[in-house]
Write an enzyme that holds these catalytic residues in place. Structure first.
Site, PDB file in Angstrom:
ATOM      1  N   ASP A 230       0.847  -1.183   0.000  1.00 18.02           N
ATOM      2  CA  ASP A 230       0.000   0.000   0.000  1.00 18.02           C
ATOM      3  C   ASP A 230       0.885   1.237   0.000  1.00 18.02           C
ATOM      4  O   ASP A 230       1.931   1.252   0.652  1.00 18.02           O
ATOM      5  CB  ASP A 230      -0.923   0.027   1.219  1.00 18.02           C
ATOM      6  CG  ASP A 230      -1.991   1.085   1.076  1.00 18.02           C
ATOM      7  OD1 ASP A 230      -2.893   0.890   0.239  1.00 18.02           O
ATOM      8  OD2 ASP A 230      -1.915   2.114   1.768  1.00 18.02           O
ATOM      9  N   THR A 231       0.477   2.261  -0.747  1.00 19.26           N
ATOM     10  CA  THR A 231       1.248   3.494  -0.852  1.00 19.26           C
ATOM     11  C   THR A 231       0.389   4.680  -0.437  1.00 19.26           C
ATOM     12  O   THR A 231      -0.781   4.764  -0.810  1.00 19.26           O
ATOM     13  CB  THR A 231       1.725   3.713  -2.311  1.00 19.26           C
ATOM     14  OG1 THR A 231       2.526   2.595  -2.696  1.00 19.26           O
ATOM     15  CG2 THR A 231       2.528   4.989  -2.456  1.00 19.26           C
TER      16      THR A 231
END
Length: 187
Positions: free
Chosen positions: A70-71
């Site tokens: 996840d970013t």
């Protein structure tokens, strides 16, 4: 050895794994990201979401190695995820204009008996953006599926003045760290 399972729909993450010759299959996780409080630290947030995504897929495919990721974009203490709509994208881009922000990508590589969780970080400075710059970028359609409303690997590269850290973390995966962690699972 079986291919890694990538628990993501991200074409950027798929491209990065192909680039470093990691064999993988894609099985996206349907984790509801809104369940996770953004009040936690940004590093805890991205690592928790990466784990949740990998755990979700691993439960469906025991015996496999799963990578979740996840970013987020962080400015000050504020986490910027993907924009909800045009106005949200505009507000994010205005907030990032002329400022330094951090991009964090959490990674979880899980198997039935092992867990490796970490994150990559890069700092990005945007040029001062005019309203026209922002509108032109929004009109491209690119901001809408990207954390912080921009993609550095596309037209968003025009917004960036300086990068400190791992470029690939900004794209969506700290590739060198992932390769090293994955190798330890495959031994």
């Amino acid at each position: 050895m079986q291919p890694l399972i990538l628990a993501s729909r991200s074409p950027r993450r798929q491209e990065l794994l192909k680039q470093v010759n990691i064999p993988f299959e894609t099985m996206p996780s349907d984790v509801d990201e809104s369940r996770y409080p953004k009040e936690s630290s940004p590093t805890q947030y991205v690592e928790t979401l990466a784990c949740a995504k990998a755990d979700h897929v691993l439960q469906q495919h025991p015996g496999r190695i799963v990578l979740g990721s996840d970013t987020v974009v962080v400015i000050g203490d504020k986490i910027l995820g993907k924009p909800r709509d045009t106005e949200d994208a505009r507000e994010m881009l205005k907030e990032l204009s002329g400022q330094v922000h951090s991009v964090l990508t959490g990674v979880a590589i899980l198997s039935d008996d092992r867990r490796t969780v970490f994150h990559g970080r890069a700092d990005v400075r945007f040029y001062q953006l005019t309203d026209e710059d922002i509108q032109h970028y929004i009109d491209s359609g690119e901001p809408f599926d990207k954390a912080g409303a921009y993609g550095i690997q596309g037209l968003g590269a025009m917004l960036v003045e300086e990068i400190k850290g791992d470029y690939f973390t900004i794209v969506g995966m700290p590739v060198a760290q992932v390769v090293r962690a994955w190798r330890s699972f495959s031994q």
